[in-house]
Write a protein that holds these residues in place. Structure first.
Motif, PDB file in Angstrom:
ATOM      1  N   LEU A  25       0.804  -1.214   0.000  1.00 25.87           N
ATOM      2  CA  LEU A  25       0.000   0.000   0.000  1.00 25.87           C
ATOM      3  C   LEU A  25       0.844   1.274   0.000  1.00 25.87           C
ATOM      4  O   LEU A  25       0.314   2.368   0.091  1.00 25.87           O
ATOM      5  CB  LEU A  25      -0.965  -0.006   1.194  1.00 25.87           C
ATOM      6  N   ALA A 114     -10.205  10.960   4.973  1.00 28.08           N
ATOM      7  CA  ALA A 114      -9.518  10.556   3.746  1.00 28.08           C
ATOM      8  C   ALA A 114      -9.756   9.072   3.464  1.00 28.08           C
ATOM      9  O   ALA A 114     -10.017   8.675   2.320  1.00 28.08           O
ATOM     10  CB  ALA A 114      -8.030  10.839   3.857  1.00 28.08           C
ATOM     11  N   GLY A 115      -9.670   8.262   4.515  1.00 30.34           N
ATOM     12  CA  GLY A 115      -9.874   6.837   4.359  1.00 30.34           C
ATOM     13  C   GLY A 115     -11.265   6.506   3.853  1.00 30.34           C
ATOM     14  O   GLY A 115     -11.449   5.672   2.960  1.00 30.34           O
ATOM     15  N   TRP A 116     -12.226   7.188   4.425  1.00 31.14           N
ATOM     16  CA  TRP A 116     -13.625   7.002   4.026  1.00 31.14           C
ATOM     17  C   TRP A 116     -13.804   7.350   2.557  1.00 31.14           C
ATOM     18  O   TRP A 116     -14.430   6.620   1.781  1.00 31.14           O
ATOM     19  CB  TRP A 116     -14.505   7.895   4.899  1.00 31.14           C
ATOM     20  N   MET A 118     -11.594   7.407   0.231  1.00 32.11           N
ATOM     21  CA  MET A 118     -10.886   6.492  -0.655  1.00 32.11           C
ATOM     22  C   MET A 118     -11.564   5.127  -0.724  1.00 32.11           C
ATOM     23  O   MET A 118     -11.492   4.440  -1.742  1.00 32.11           O
ATOM     24  CB  MET A 118      -9.429   6.322  -0.198  1.00 32.11           C
ATOM     25  N   LEU A 119     -12.191   4.746   0.390  1.00 33.69           N
ATOM     26  CA  LEU A 119     -12.794   3.426   0.451  1.00 33.69           C
ATOM     27  C   LEU A 119     -14.082   3.362  -0.365  1.00 33.69           C
ATOM     28  O   LEU A 119     -14.413   2.338  -0.973  1.00 33.69           O
ATOM     29  CB  LEU A 119     -13.064   3.053   1.916  1.00 33.69           C
TER      30      LEU A 119
ATOM     31  N   LYS B  99      -6.410   1.540  -3.876  1.00 32.37           N
ATOM     32  CA  LYS B  99      -7.010   2.741  -3.291  1.00 32.37           C
ATOM     33  C   LYS B  99      -7.946   2.382  -2.146  1.00 32.37           C
ATOM     34  O   LYS B  99      -7.884   2.963  -1.070  1.00 32.37           O
ATOM     35  CB  LYS B  99      -7.778   3.507  -4.370  1.00 32.37           C
ATOM     36  N   LYS B 100      -8.811   1.409  -2.372  1.00 33.71           N
ATOM     37  CA  LYS B 100      -9.740   0.995  -1.319  1.00 33.71           C
ATOM     38  C   LYS B 100      -8.979   0.377  -0.149  1.00 33.71           C
ATOM     39  O   LYS B 100      -9.310   0.601   1.013  1.00 33.71           O
ATOM     40  CB  LYS B 100     -10.761  -0.007  -1.879  1.00 33.71           C
ATOM     41  N   GLY B 101      -7.965  -0.399  -0.485  1.00 36.56           N
ATOM     42  CA  GLY B 101      -7.139  -1.003   0.561  1.00 36.56           C
ATOM     43  C   GLY B 101      -6.483   0.057   1.428  1.00 36.56           C
ATOM     44  O   GLY B 101      -6.448  -0.060   2.657  1.00 36.56           O
ATOM     45  N   PHE B 102      -5.973   1.087   0.774  1.00 35.47           N
ATOM     46  CA  PHE B 102      -5.326   2.159   1.516  1.00 35.47           C
ATOM     47  C   PHE B 102      -6.345   2.926   2.354  1.00 35.47           C
ATOM     48  O   PHE B 102      -6.051   3.323   3.485  1.00 35.47           O
ATOM     49  CB  PHE B 102      -4.582   3.108   0.574  1.00 35.47           C
ATOM     50  N   GLY B 103      -7.535   3.134   1.789  1.00 34.84           N
ATOM     51  CA  GLY B 103      -8.589   3.818   2.533  1.00 34.84           C
ATOM     52  C   GLY B 103      -8.924   3.071   3.812  1.00 34.84           C
ATOM     53  O   GLY B 103      -9.068   3.656   4.886  1.00 34.84           O
TER      54      GLY B 103
END
Lengths: 120, 125
Positions: A25, A114-116, A118-119, B99-103
């Protein structure tokens, strides 16, 4: 750090885990290394310092893999690297100045946001 | 223009890193969400851009005697090998998966700064 066979196993497994995340990652290894080292008995300051010693070679090697894969255009890398270098100095200076709780809270919120984003 | 935006992203990321917060974790979203950089490129840039600063920081820490070296190779070697392996696989995975993994990683890792923000005053810093 932890001694004995079980301690060694945890150390190796921990290294493998954070290495995998770091390479797969492209980051986050440092944030995993610090608590791992603290769990191994290091003081927070020593853990932060030692984490760099762990992440540096791992990031260098994996970064080179990305580079050879054609994934690191210099037009992006150079300005970012320059910024990071300057930012590192500024950040180290700010360390004793800014309130830890407030910065940590902001950082946590930003990470969540940010995580939200991107997910989903 | 792009140069300055990229520089500024690095600046913010570097500042967070310099404060011991984990700079790369926000650098990647800044690059991907605001500057249109693809996830794999952001990851590669993140890994390499912190190296000069890290070398310098490490030298300073070593001089101050903050490095704990006992048992370190047992941590560094697997980290190094698996990081290289991870990087190898990253180039073969779809950018969206990364990207989802990093999120997800960001959401999970946020527990660390939050615990630092809410730690009891009796705990040593």
């Amino acid at each position: 750090m932890k001694r004995g066979k079980s301690g060694n196993l945890v150390t190796v497994a921990g290294g493998a885990f954070l290495g995998t995340i770091n390479g797969l990652l492209g980051g986050g290894g440092g944030m995993l290394a610090v608590p791992l080292l603290q769990a191994g008995g290091l003081s927070p300051k020593s853990a932060h310092a030692t984490a760099i010693a762990v992440i540096l070679p791992a990031s260098a090697v994996s970064g080179i893999v990305y580079l050879f894969g054609g994934l690191v255009p210099f037009g992006v890398l150079v300005p970012v690297a320059l910024g990071v270098f300057l930012g590192g100095f500024l950040g180290a200076k700010l360390l004793g100045v800014l309130p830890v709780r407030a910065v940590s809270l902001l950082f946590g919120v930003l990470m969540l946001a940010a995580g939200w984003r991107m997910l989903l | 223009m792009a140069f300055y935006l990229l520089f500024f992203s690095g600046l913010l990321g570097g500042m967070l890193g310099g404060m011991g917060m984990g700079g790369g974790t926000l650098l990647i979203p800044m690059l991907t969400l605001f500057l249109g950089v693809s996830q794999p490129v952001a990851q590669g840039v993140n890994l390499l851009s912190f190296l000069p600063m890290s070398v310098l920081a490490l030298a300073v820490h070593k001089k101050r005697g903050l490095l704990h070296t006992q048992g370190l190779p047992m941590l560094i070697l697997p980290a190094l090998v698996f990081s290289a392996a991870g990087a190898f696989f990253a180039s073969r995975l779809p950018a969206l998966v990364l990207k989802k993994g990093f999120g997800l990683l960001l959401i999970l890792l946020s527990v660390f700064p939050f615990s630092l923000a809410f730690r009891k005053k009796s705990e040593k810093p």
